[in-house]
Design a protein around this motif. Structure first.
Motif, PDB file in Angstrom:
ATOM      1  N   LEU A  32       0.823  -1.205   0.000  1.00 51.14           N
ATOM      2  CA  LEU A  32       0.000   0.000   0.000  1.00 51.14           C
ATOM      3  C   LEU A  32       0.858   1.257   0.000  1.00 51.14           C
ATOM      4  CD1 LEU A  32      -2.871  -0.935   2.476  1.00 51.14           C
ATOM      5  CD2 LEU A  32      -2.972  -0.807  -0.009  1.00 51.14           C
ATOM      6  N   LEU A  33       1.947   1.237   0.758  1.00 48.92           N
ATOM      7  CA  LEU A  33       2.839   2.394   0.783  1.00 48.92           C
ATOM      8  C   LEU A  33       3.388   2.670  -0.611  1.00 48.92           C
ATOM      9  CD1 LEU A  33       4.307   4.566   2.443  1.00 48.92           C
ATOM     10  CD2 LEU A  33       6.141   2.909   2.813  1.00 48.92           C
ATOM     11  N   GLU A  34       3.698   1.620  -1.338  1.00 49.09           N
ATOM     12  CA  GLU A  34       4.204   1.789  -2.702  1.00 49.09           C
ATOM     13  C   GLU A  34       3.143   2.427  -3.598  1.00 49.09           C
ATOM     14  OE1 GLU A  34       6.328  -0.804  -6.283  1.00 49.09           O
ATOM     15  OE2 GLU A  34       5.569  -1.813  -4.495  1.00 49.09           O
ATOM     16  N   GLN A  35       1.868   2.053  -3.397  1.00 47.79           N
ATOM     17  CA  GLN A  35       0.800   2.647  -4.209  1.00 47.79           C
ATOM     18  C   GLN A  35       0.601   4.120  -3.873  1.00 47.79           C
ATOM     19  OE1 GLN A  35      -2.847   0.384  -4.398  1.00 47.79           O
ATOM     20  NE2 GLN A  35      -1.759  -1.558  -4.445  1.00 47.79           N
ATOM     21  N   VAL A  36       0.719   4.475  -2.587  1.00 49.14           N
ATOM     22  CA  VAL A  36       0.630   5.888  -2.209  1.00 49.14           C
ATOM     23  C   VAL A  36       1.767   6.662  -2.863  1.00 49.14           C
ATOM     24  CG1 VAL A  36       0.747   7.537  -0.301  1.00 49.14           C
ATOM     25  CG2 VAL A  36      -0.514   5.408  -0.010  1.00 49.14           C
ATOM     26  N   TYR A  37       2.956   6.074  -2.828  1.00 47.69           N
ATOM     27  CA  TYR A  37       4.154   6.740  -3.348  1.00 47.69           C
ATOM     28  C   TYR A  37       4.138   6.842  -4.872  1.00 47.69           C
ATOM     29  CZ  TYR A  37       9.081   7.285  -4.644  1.00 47.69           C
ATOM     30  OH  TYR A  37      10.255   7.706  -5.208  1.00 47.69           O
ATOM     31  N   MET A  38       3.824   5.736  -5.546  1.00 48.58           N
ATOM     32  CA  MET A  38       3.955   5.689  -6.999  1.00 48.58           C
ATOM     33  C   MET A  38       2.747   6.282  -7.722  1.00 48.58           C
ATOM     34  SD  MET A  38       6.936   4.371  -7.515  1.00 48.58           S
ATOM     35  CE  MET A  38       6.853   3.955  -9.254  1.00 48.58           C
ATOM     36  N   VAL A  39       1.549   6.055  -7.189  1.00 49.49           N
ATOM     37  CA  VAL A  39       0.332   6.409  -7.921  1.00 49.49           C
ATOM     38  C   VAL A  39      -0.459   7.517  -7.244  1.00 49.49           C
ATOM     39  CG1 VAL A  39      -1.730   5.471  -9.043  1.00 49.49           C
ATOM     40  CG2 VAL A  39       0.246   3.990  -8.657  1.00 49.49           C
ATOM     41  N   GLY A  40      -0.337   7.623  -5.921  1.00 51.32           N
ATOM     42  CA  GLY A  40      -1.053   8.670  -5.211  1.00 51.32           C
ATOM     43  C   GLY A  40      -2.470   8.304  -4.820  1.00 51.32           C
ATOM     44  N   PHE A  41      -2.752   6.994  -4.650  1.00 49.70           N
ATOM     45  CA  PHE A  41      -4.089   6.599  -4.206  1.00 49.70           C
ATOM     46  C   PHE A  41      -4.352   7.132  -2.801  1.00 49.70           C
ATOM     47  CE2 PHE A  41      -3.685   2.962  -7.291  1.00 49.70           C
ATOM     48  CZ  PHE A  41      -4.681   3.423  -8.131  1.00 49.70           C
TER      49      PHE A  41
END
Length: 278
Positions: A32-41
Motif C-alpha cells: 500500500l505504501l508503494e501505491q501511495v508513493y507511486m500512484v497517489g491513491f
C-alpha cells in the motif's frame, strides 16, 4: 425562482467511478505504501474473496502505520514477529457504503457528515464502484447549479491557518491539528505562496518512507516549500465554477483567494464547494 439542481436529481450511477482500486485481506503495508508513493491513491475498500466490503483504508492510515512500524534494519522493515504487516492490522471495519438506489444528495450529505472523501458503492452487497469528493467536484464544475455563478467570497474561509514558508511539514501538521484544520496557507511575510493540505503532507511522508525503504537512505527533514505545488490563487470575484474547475484540473483540495495586490483574503476548499451543492 431558483433553478433546478440536476446534479442532485440525476442517478448515482452517472457520477460514480467504476471498477475502483481495492485491496484484499492479504495486502501488505509495504504494497500500500508503494501505491501511495507511486500512484497517489488516497483510499482502498478492502474486500473478501466474494468482493464483499469488509473494511476501508486511507493513505493517512498507511503513512501513520508505516511510521509506527519503521525498523532500523532494512530486513525487518514493515514486519513484525508474524511476518509482513497486513492490512487487517490497521484497516477500519467501520465502512459507510451505499447502493445505486441511494439518492445523490443523500450520498453527498453522508460524505460530509461522516467526514470521508469516498463511499463504496455496492450491488448485491458486493463492491461495484466508488463515489468520491472529486466525482462531485467534477459534476459541479460542469453543471448549472445555482452556486456555480456565486462569487467565491460567499463561501470562503476568512481566517485560515497560516504558517511561515520555512516551517517543516511536522510544524505545518501540528498547526493544522491545533486548529482542527485540514490545510494551511504558506506565507512569505504578508504574501501567500500557496496551500498545503494534510493530504500533501501524507504524500510527502510516504515518498520519504519509500525512499528510505527502497534506497536505504536516511530520512530527511522536509520543509513546507519542498512540497508546495505551483502557487495558484483566485480573485474574490471569481465564480465557484471557475474555482471548482481549477481544483479539478490541478488536483488541489484548496485554493488561495487573494486580491490584485496579492494580499490574502481567505481560502476556498473542496468541502466548502460540496456544502454549497446541497
Amino acid at each position: 425562482m431558483a433553478t433546478a439542481k440536476p446534479i442532485l436529481s440525476q442517478p448515482l450511477s452517472t457520477i460514480v467511478t467504476y471498477n475502483p482500486m481495492s485491496a484484499s485481506l492479504d495486502t501488505t503495508l509495504e504494497e500500500l505504501l508503494e501505491q501511495v508513493y507511486m500512484v497517489g491513491f488516497h483510499h482502498w475498500p478492502v474486500i473478501d474473496d466474494d468482493r464483499r466490503v469488509v473494511g476501508i483504508v486511507s493513505d493517512e492510515d498507511v503513512v501513520r502505520t508505516a511510521a509506527m512500524h519503521e525498523s532500523a534494519h532494512m530486513s525487518n522493515r514493515f514486519r513484525d514477529a508474524r511476518g509482513p504487516i497486513r492490512i487487517t492490522e490497521f484497516m477500519s471495519t467501520k465502512v459507510y457504503a451505499i447502493s445505486y438506489d441511494t439518492d445523490v444528495s443523500a450520498a453527498l450529505q453522508m460524505m460530509l457528515e461522516k467526514g470521508v472523501n469516498s463511499l463504496p458503492v455496492t450491488e448485491d452487497d458486493r463492491l461495484s464502484a466508488m463515489v468520491t469528493s472529486s466525482d462531485f467536484l467534477r459534476e459541479f464544475s460542469f453543471s448549472e447549479h445555482d452556486a456555480c455563478h456565486a462569487a467565491v467570497t460567499t463561501y470562503l474561509d476568512l481566517t485560515p491557518v497560516q504558517v511561515p514558508f520555512d516551517s517543516s511539514i511536522e510544524e505545518v501538521k501540528m498547526a493544522c491539528e491545533a486548529e482542527g484544520a485540514i490545510y494551511a496557507v504558506v506565507m512569505n511575510g504578508d504574501f501567500p505562496l500557496g496551500v498545503i493540505s494534510r493530504r500533501d503532507i501524507r504524500r510527502a511522508k510516504s515518498r520519504d518512507l519509500a525512499r528510505v525503504m527502497y534506497l536505504s537512505e536516511d530520512p530527511k527533514s522536509i520543509r513546507a516549500t519542498d512540497i508546495i505545488r505551483e502557487s495558484h490563487s483566485i480573485l474574490p470575484t471569481d465564480t465557484m465554477r471557475n474555482a471548482a474547475r481549477t481544483m479539478q484540473n490541478m488536483q488541489l483540495q484548496a485554493l488561495v483567494v487573494s486580491n490584485r495586490q496579492n494580499d490574502l483574503v481567505g481560502v476556498l476548499t473542496q468541502e466548502q464547494i460540496l456544502h454549497a451543492m446541497l
